[in-house]
Structure formats: C-alpha cells, structure tokens
Design a protein around this motif. Structure first.
Motif, PDB file in Angstrom:
ATOM      1  N   UNK A 153      15.579   9.772  -2.420  1.00  0.00           N
ATOM      2  CA  UNK A 153      14.675   9.536  -1.297  1.00  0.00           C
ATOM      3  C   UNK A 153      14.753   8.084  -0.834  1.00  0.00           C
ATOM      4  N   UNK A 154      14.336   7.860   0.395  1.00  0.00           N
ATOM      5  CA  UNK A 154      14.090   6.521   0.906  1.00  0.00           C
ATOM      6  C   UNK A 154      12.616   6.421   1.260  1.00  0.00           C
ATOM      7  N   UNK A 155      12.133   5.197   1.425  1.00  0.00           N
ATOM      8  CA  UNK A 155      10.742   5.016   1.825  1.00  0.00           C
ATOM      9  C   UNK A 155      10.484   5.656   3.181  1.00  0.00           C
ATOM     10  N   UNK A 156      11.450   5.540   4.092  1.00  0.00           N
ATOM     11  CA  UNK A 156      11.275   6.124   5.417  1.00  0.00           C
ATOM     12  C   UNK A 156      11.135   7.635   5.346  1.00  0.00           C
ATOM     13  N   UNK A 157      11.820   8.262   4.411  1.00  0.00           N
ATOM     14  CA  UNK A 157      11.734   9.714   4.267  1.00  0.00           C
ATOM     15  C   UNK A 157      10.382  10.137   3.698  1.00  0.00           C
ATOM     16  N   UNK A 158       9.897   9.422   2.686  1.00  0.00           N
ATOM     17  CA  UNK A 158       8.622   9.783   2.081  1.00  0.00           C
ATOM     18  C   UNK A 158       7.448   9.467   3.004  1.00  0.00           C
ATOM     19  N   UNK A 159       7.570   8.369   3.749  1.00  0.00           N
ATOM     20  CA  UNK A 159       6.527   7.984   4.703  1.00  0.00           C
ATOM     21  C   UNK A 159       7.006   8.317   6.117  1.00  0.00           C
ATOM     22  N   UNK A 160       7.128   9.600   6.377  1.00  0.00           N
ATOM     23  CA  UNK A 160       7.758  10.053   7.625  1.00  0.00           C
ATOM     24  C   UNK A 160       6.758  10.366   8.732  1.00  0.00           C
ATOM     25  N   UNK A 162      17.932  -6.529   1.508  1.00  0.00           N
ATOM     26  CA  UNK A 162      18.208  -5.120   1.202  1.00  0.00           C
ATOM     27  C   UNK A 162      19.095  -4.954  -0.027  1.00  0.00           C
ATOM     28  N   UNK A 163      18.959  -5.856  -1.006  1.00  0.00           N
ATOM     29  CA  UNK A 163      19.704  -5.670  -2.251  1.00  0.00           C
ATOM     30  C   UNK A 163      19.250  -4.374  -2.914  1.00  0.00           C
ATOM     31  N   UNK A 164      20.157  -3.592  -3.500  1.00  0.00           N
ATOM     32  CA  UNK A 164      19.782  -2.310  -4.106  1.00  0.00           C
ATOM     33  C   UNK A 164      18.747  -2.480  -5.207  1.00  0.00           C
ATOM     34  N   UNK A 165      17.744  -1.635  -5.192  1.00  0.00           N
ATOM     35  CA  UNK A 165      16.729  -1.613  -6.232  1.00  0.00           C
ATOM     36  C   UNK A 165      16.183  -0.195  -6.318  1.00  0.00           C
ATOM     37  N   UNK A 166      15.808   0.219  -7.514  1.00  0.00           N
ATOM     38  CA  UNK A 166      15.484   1.625  -7.774  1.00  0.00           C
ATOM     39  C   UNK A 166      14.029   1.802  -8.173  1.00  0.00           C
ATOM     40  N   UNK A 167      13.401   2.842  -7.633  1.00  0.00           N
ATOM     41  CA  UNK A 167      12.083   3.263  -8.077  1.00  0.00           C
ATOM     42  C   UNK A 167      12.142   4.695  -8.578  1.00  0.00           C
ATOM     43  N   UNK A 168      11.458   4.970  -9.700  1.00  0.00           N
ATOM     44  CA  UNK A 168      11.432   6.327 -10.246  1.00  0.00           C
ATOM     45  C   UNK A 168       9.972   6.736 -10.440  1.00  0.00           C
ATOM     46  N   UNK A 169       9.309   7.154  -9.379  1.00  0.00           N
ATOM     47  CA  UNK A 169       7.908   7.586  -9.478  1.00  0.00           C
ATOM     48  C   UNK A 169       7.805   9.090  -9.734  1.00  0.00           C
ATOM     49  N   UNK A 170       6.579   9.585  -9.724  1.00  0.00           N
ATOM     50  CA  UNK A 170       6.351  10.999  -9.985  1.00  0.00           C
ATOM     51  C   UNK A 170       5.150  11.498  -9.194  1.00  0.00           C
ATOM     52  N   UNK A 171       5.224  12.754  -8.747  1.00  0.00           N
ATOM     53  CA  UNK A 171       4.070  13.354  -8.086  1.00  0.00           C
ATOM     54  C   UNK A 171       2.991  13.731  -9.094  1.00  0.00           C
ATOM     55  N   UNK A 172       3.278  13.667 -10.392  1.00  0.00           N
ATOM     56  CA  UNK A 172       2.241  13.868 -11.399  1.00  0.00           C
ATOM     57  C   UNK A 172       1.146  12.816 -11.231  1.00  0.00           C
ATOM     58  N   UNK A 208       0.518  11.391  -8.256  1.00  0.00           N
ATOM     59  CA  UNK A 208       0.639  11.319  -6.813  1.00  0.00           C
ATOM     60  C   UNK A 208      -0.471  10.567  -6.119  1.00  0.00           C
ATOM     61  N   UNK A 209      -1.577  10.310  -6.841  1.00  0.00           N
ATOM     62  CA  UNK A 209      -2.643   9.495  -6.250  1.00  0.00           C
ATOM     63  C   UNK A 209      -2.223   8.035  -6.141  1.00  0.00           C
ATOM     64  N   UNK A 210      -1.138   7.653  -6.821  1.00  0.00           N
ATOM     65  CA  UNK A 210      -0.567   6.313  -6.680  1.00  0.00           C
ATOM     66  C   UNK A 210       0.662   6.422  -5.789  1.00  0.00           C
ATOM     67  N   UNK A 211       0.599   5.918  -4.563  1.00  0.00           N
ATOM     68  CA  UNK A 211       1.725   6.084  -3.645  1.00  0.00           C
ATOM     69  C   UNK A 211       2.942   5.264  -4.067  1.00  0.00           C
ATOM     70  N   UNK A 212       4.134   5.720  -3.742  1.00  0.00           N
ATOM     71  CA  UNK A 212       5.335   4.957  -4.083  1.00  0.00           C
ATOM     72  C   UNK A 212       5.442   3.700  -3.231  1.00  0.00           C
ATOM     73  N   UNK A 213       5.938   2.632  -3.829  1.00  0.00           N
ATOM     74  CA  UNK A 213       6.119   1.417  -3.037  1.00  0.00           C
ATOM     75  C   UNK A 213       7.357   1.547  -2.140  1.00  0.00           C
ATOM     76  N   UNK A 214       7.364   0.784  -1.067  1.00  0.00           N
ATOM     77  CA  UNK A 214       8.436   0.919  -0.065  1.00  0.00           C
ATOM     78  C   UNK A 214       9.579  -0.054  -0.300  1.00  0.00           C
ATOM     79  N   UNK A 215       9.504  -0.877  -1.354  1.00  0.00           N
ATOM     80  CA  UNK A 215      10.524  -1.897  -1.552  1.00  0.00           C
ATOM     81  C   UNK A 215      11.738  -1.407  -2.331  1.00  0.00           C
ATOM     82  N   UNK A 216      11.631  -0.278  -3.016  1.00  0.00           N
ATOM     83  CA  UNK A 216      12.813   0.304  -3.649  1.00  0.00           C
ATOM     84  C   UNK A 216      13.738   0.846  -2.567  1.00  0.00           C
TER      85      UNK A 216
END
Length: 301
Positions: free
Chosen positions: A35-42, A180-190, A192-200
């Motif tokens: 995923x990208x941040x743009x996709x999750x926050x569409x 835009x250096x590559x960086x990875x986030x591995x969140x979970x919908x478990x 889901x009340x904590x939204x994913x950050x957009x910097x990954x």
C-alpha cells in the motif's frame, strides 16, 4: 525467498492460485503491491477512506468467506513485501504510539530515523508516535537538517491524530514533498483505531497482528532500536530477544534499548534481557544507551 534470522522463507505465487469469488470486500485479496499512503487515504474525509472502511469491515462478525479473504490478503501482502525487500537492509525502530509531534522525544525519534536512514532502510510498525517520527526521519534521511527542522515545525501545530485524523493527515501530507527515501511501515487493522502514518513510502498492512508482529521483527536484518514504550514495545523486545536467543551466531542482529533509567527503573526490561543474553551468541549484540546518536552508531553503520 528471503533469508531472515538464519531461516529461509519461501512464499508461493498468489497469481498462480485459483481465485475464489469473494463479495463485499473493501480490499483486493489478490493485490500484488504494498500500500501507499495515498491509497489508504483515498478520500477527503478519513471515515470514507479505504483504511477506515477496511477497519469497519474487519470489526463485523466474520463469516468463513471473510476469514478466507483476510488470509488471502495477508498472504498477498507477504509476497509483495518479499519483492520490496530485495536488495535492502532494514533497521527497525520500535516505540510508543502516544508520542506527540512537538515533543522533544518526537524530534529525537525523527533524528534517529534520519541517522539510520543514511545507510539502511528504516522500518517501523507504521503507526503514529515514535513510529511516525522514525518513518519521517528515514524518509528525509538525505535532505539535511534544515528540512528536518522545517518538517518538525510544520507538524507541531497538529500533535496527535486525536481528536481529528483528518487534521493529523492533512498536516503531514505536505511534508512528504521534502524527501522520498524508501521507508517501510507494517501496521495492522487489528489496531485500526490507530491510523497509519503517511511517511512510510511503502506500507505492508495486515489483518492479523500476530503475523504482522513476527514479520516486522524478522525483516529487520540489520537490527532494531527500541525507544521508550509500554506493553507493545516490551513485547517486541522479548519477541526479538527470542529470535536472537535461538539464532545462529552469524544471524544475530543488534538490539539497542534507548533510555537507561526508563529500561532499568520505569520498565526494567534491561536486566532480564541482559540475563537472557549472558553466555549466548547474542550477548555482545544487546546494548543499553542514553542517546539516539549512540543507538545509531551501534546499529546504523
């Protein structure tokens, strides 16, 4: 196939598997990319976004088809992550989700991410707080201190995703243009009340938290820095310690705890970690330091 902590993980091809028709799904269980941040926050409003819709869907009583869809989705994310990892060495940063923008500790976590990102790819749990800060630092690792200061100043006016995820995301998105250096986030919908950050720049979001936790620790082949945190961070310390305890000598990865008082008095994980490491191959690879600069020197070289 990717070798992590002395073991090899081989993932089959989802594209070769027969497709099961599944209806009423917010996500594609056969996706081929992270995923990208743009996709999750569409959507302009978070409640209408893919991320929020998927979280709401995950909370309903699951049918057997729902469970199958989640398993297929997480397997597809596994494959996409394996492809994304090729040629990269990852350093993990773990820490509390309650850390707020504008706090000194947040700025230190950003600085840590920047130091580590100079020579490795930074990976986090993909959420807010220390995770967001480290992803931001990793993303801006090659743009200089002035850009980091600009980002911190811009974000300080919106310290948390509470009470408004929309305001929190809106404040962050312009910062992405700084690097835009590559960086990875591995969140979970478990969680889901904590939204994913957009910097990954890449987001491997899973339904199953146990899967997500294990993979997050395994992919950090260059080591992990543990910033102050609560139960989740303590769990990650000892889950990582277990990996290192049983790993072959050449596969042990550094573990660095930041905050001597925090990890010996507030949450005394360090004495137990020291005791576990004693006499094992991991013993010279576990460290307790007071500054992010010391941590980066031990892991990021």
């Amino acid at each position: 196939m990717r070798k992590v902590r002395g073991r090899s993980i081989r993932v089959g091809s989802t594209s070769d598997a027969p497709r099961v028709e599944l209806d009423d799904l917010p996500v594609d269980p056969y996706r081929t990319t992270l995923y990208t941040a743009a996709e999750l926050y569409d959507a302009p409003v978070y409640a209408d976004s893919l991320d929020a819709r998927t979280y709401a869907w995950s909370l309903r009583p699951p049918t057997s088809a729902d469970s199958l869809a989640q398993a297929l989705h997480d397997h597809a994310v596994d494959q996409a992550l394996t492809a994304w990892l090729a040629g990269r060495h990852l350093v993990g940063v773990m820490g509390g989700h309650e850390l707020m923008r504008g706090e000194r500790a947040y700025a230190e976590a950003v600085h840590l991410g920047s130091l580590l990102g100079a020579s490795h790819t930074v990976a986090t749990g993909g959420g807010p707080g220390a995770m967001e800060a480290a992803n931001l630092g990793g993303r801006l690792a090659h743009v200089g201190a002035e850009a980091l200061d600009e980002a911190l100043a811009w974000l300080a006016d919106t310290p948390s995703f509470r009470p408004s995820v929309d305001a929190w995301v809106s404040a962050a998105l312009p910062v992405n243009a700084l690097g835009d250096a590559p960086t990875l986030g591995i969140p979970t919908w478990f969680y889901g009340h904590e939204p994913p950050n957009v910097f990954a720049t890449a987001i491997a979001k899973y339904f199953r938290n146990a899967t997500r936790e294990a993979i997050l620790l395994q992919v950090c082949d260059a080591g992990i820095v543990f910033l102050p945190g609560a139960a989740g961070t303590v769990q990650e310390i000892f889950q990582d310690a277990c990996e290192n305890y049983y790993a072959a000598t050449e596969s042990v990865a550094p573990m660095v705890l930041v905050g001597r008082s925090y990890w010996t008095v507030d949450y005394p994980a360090w004495p137990l970690l020291q005791a576990l490491a004693r006499g094992r191959a991991m013993e010279p690879h576990v460290h307790l330091v007071d500054t992010v600069e010391e941590a980066a020197a031990l892991v990021g070289g």
